[in-house]
Write a protein that holds these residues in place. Sequence first.
Motif, PDB file in Angstrom:
ATOM      1  N   ARG A  38       0.826  -1.210   0.000  1.00  0.00           N
ATOM      2  CA  ARG A  38       0.000   0.000   0.000  1.00  0.00           C
ATOM      3  C   ARG A  38       0.855   1.254   0.000  1.00  0.00           C
ATOM      4  O   ARG A  38       1.967   1.257   0.548  1.00  0.00           O
ATOM      5  CB  ARG A  38      -0.912   0.006   1.226  1.00  0.00           C
ATOM      6  N   PRO A  39       0.304   2.347  -0.553  1.00  0.00           N
ATOM      7  CA  PRO A  39       1.051   3.612  -0.544  1.00  0.00           C
ATOM      8  C   PRO A  39       1.437   4.064   0.863  1.00  0.00           C
ATOM      9  O   PRO A  39       2.483   4.701   1.036  1.00  0.00           O
ATOM     10  CB  PRO A  39       0.067   4.597  -1.187  1.00  0.00           C
ATOM     11  N   ASP A  40       0.621   3.726   1.875  1.00  0.00           N
ATOM     12  CA  ASP A  40       0.958   4.099   3.253  1.00  0.00           C
ATOM     13  C   ASP A  40       2.345   3.618   3.635  1.00  0.00           C
ATOM     14  O   ASP A  40       3.087   4.305   4.346  1.00  0.00           O
ATOM     15  CB  ASP A  40      -0.051   3.494   4.240  1.00  0.00           C
ATOM     16  N   SER A  41       2.693   2.410   3.173  1.00  0.00           N
ATOM     17  CA  SER A  41       3.976   1.817   3.552  1.00  0.00           C
ATOM     18  C   SER A  41       5.160   2.514   2.899  1.00  0.00           C
ATOM     19  O   SER A  41       6.300   2.351   3.358  1.00  0.00           O
ATOM     20  CB  SER A  41       3.986   0.324   3.206  1.00  0.00           C
ATOM     21  N   GLU A  42       4.917   3.263   1.836  1.00  0.00           N
ATOM     22  CA  GLU A  42       6.004   4.017   1.217  1.00  0.00           C
ATOM     23  C   GLU A  42       6.550   5.083   2.170  1.00  0.00           C
ATOM     24  O   GLU A  42       7.670   5.563   2.001  1.00  0.00           O
ATOM     25  CB  GLU A  42       5.532   4.651  -0.090  1.00  0.00           C
ATOM     26  N   THR A  43       5.756   5.432   3.194  1.00  0.00           N
ATOM     27  CA  THR A  43       6.211   6.376   4.208  1.00  0.00           C
ATOM     28  C   THR A  43       7.488   5.881   4.872  1.00  0.00           C
ATOM     29  O   THR A  43       8.375   6.670   5.213  1.00  0.00           O
ATOM     30  CB  THR A  43       5.118   6.577   5.280  1.00  0.00           C
ATOM     31  N   LEU A  44       7.611   4.561   5.049  1.00  0.00           N
ATOM     32  CA  LEU A  44       8.803   3.995   5.685  1.00  0.00           C
ATOM     33  C   LEU A  44      10.030   4.186   4.797  1.00  0.00           C
ATOM     34  O   LEU A  44      11.121   4.502   5.286  1.00  0.00           O
ATOM     35  CB  LEU A  44       8.601   2.505   5.972  1.00  0.00           C
ATOM     36  N   ILE A  45       9.854   3.989   3.501  1.00  0.00           N
ATOM     37  CA  ILE A  45      10.982   4.169   2.573  1.00  0.00           C
ATOM     38  C   ILE A  45      11.403   5.638   2.562  1.00  0.00           C
ATOM     39  O   ILE A  45      12.601   5.945   2.601  1.00  0.00           O
ATOM     40  CB  ILE A  45      10.579   3.716   1.150  1.00  0.00           C
ATOM     41  N   GLU A  46      10.431   6.531   2.529  1.00  0.00           N
ATOM     42  CA  GLU A  46      10.735   7.961   2.531  1.00  0.00           C
ATOM     43  C   GLU A  46      11.489   8.364   3.792  1.00  0.00           C
ATOM     44  O   GLU A  46      12.422   9.178   3.742  1.00  0.00           O
ATOM     45  CB  GLU A  46       9.444   8.763   2.410  1.00  0.00           C
ATOM     46  N   ALA A  47      11.119   7.782   4.940  1.00  0.00           N
ATOM     47  CA  ALA A  47      11.790   8.104   6.197  1.00  0.00           C
ATOM     48  C   ALA A  47      13.255   7.678   6.158  1.00  0.00           C
ATOM     49  O   ALA A  47      14.152   8.414   6.603  1.00  0.00           O
ATOM     50  CB  ALA A  47      11.068   7.426   7.362  1.00  0.00           C
ATOM     51  N   VAL A  48      13.521   6.491   5.621  1.00  0.00           N
ATOM     52  CA  VAL A  48      14.910   6.020   5.530  1.00  0.00           C
ATOM     53  C   VAL A  48      15.712   6.914   4.595  1.00  0.00           C
ATOM     54  O   VAL A  48      16.872   7.249   4.878  1.00  0.00           O
ATOM     55  CB  VAL A  48      14.953   4.553   5.052  1.00  0.00           C
ATOM     56  N   LEU A  49      15.109   7.325   3.484  1.00  0.00           N
ATOM     57  CA  LEU A  49      15.845   8.159   2.536  1.00  0.00           C
ATOM     58  C   LEU A  49      16.151   9.538   3.109  1.00  0.00           C
ATOM     59  O   LEU A  49      17.150  10.163   2.733  1.00  0.00           O
ATOM     60  CB  LEU A  49      15.055   8.281   1.229  1.00  0.00           C
TER      61      LEU A  49
END
Length: 289
Positions: free
Chosen positions: A101-112
């Motif tokens: 889900r797009p919600d989970s992309e928040t985790l990738i953005e946080a790491v970046l």
Amino acid sequence: MKTDVTCLALRPAVLAATEILDRAGVENAKRDAGLILAHVFKDDIGILYREPDRCLSATEKAEFDALVARRASREPLSHLTGHREFWSLDFLVTSDVLDPRPDSETLIEAVLKMRAQGFQPQRILDLGTGSGCLLLALLSEFPDASGIGTDASEPALAVARRNAERLQLANQAGFRLGNWGEGVTERFDLVISNPPYIPSADKSMLQPEVSEFEPHSALFGGEDGLDCYREILAQIHILLQPGGLLVLEVGIEQAPLVGELVVNAGFVAPEYHKDIAGIERCVMARLGK
């Protein structure tokens, strides 16, 4: 010139399917109808605009009608097409894994955001990897890194392995059967997870796409929804390097509760990151040295 009165063109086919899906309570019914039709033609959704008057053959109409009926029963679109986009990558999806889900992309953005501050993980661990979307998205962003995804479901791991191969990331990613970090003996620079976090009592509040078609073992986190965080944090000190980064997805209003658990486990100053809907969806913290 004689007109073929039996012809069902793409445009009216989508309109008719939209009405069926609307009546079934499907959100974004017109979009889903178009995506299903594009899937039948093995094309992108642009075919509706390039060839709106193209006729469906009898075989194509039968396939389209069958898929629309399945969507009307609230089966997820990704189960019909077998694919779901995540982080601009094409993932295979089955009923054995959660729909990325797009919600989970928040985790990738946080790491970046941490990468912008010099964070360059060499080893990444994804606990409860499912389709592999979190691990593989991160490995696509950190080409010098490698990682492991664990899952208690062998069918889920089979999906993750196929995704790694299709995305040409199999040389960076490995997958192991186990409950969270069970059997993992090495330490990592980054541990990431989207664990089950829905409280058991909330099942009746879920959309049928979730409650009836996605694996319950990947959805429900006990009475308060926090059981899996407690299990992960009980193992974390043997999995994460001192000073390493922990990134967790959380449910609505769970961020401060998980943040407290994280601090009690020895982490420093957790950060909270919001998803596209403004919900605190990610808890991120470093393990004290």
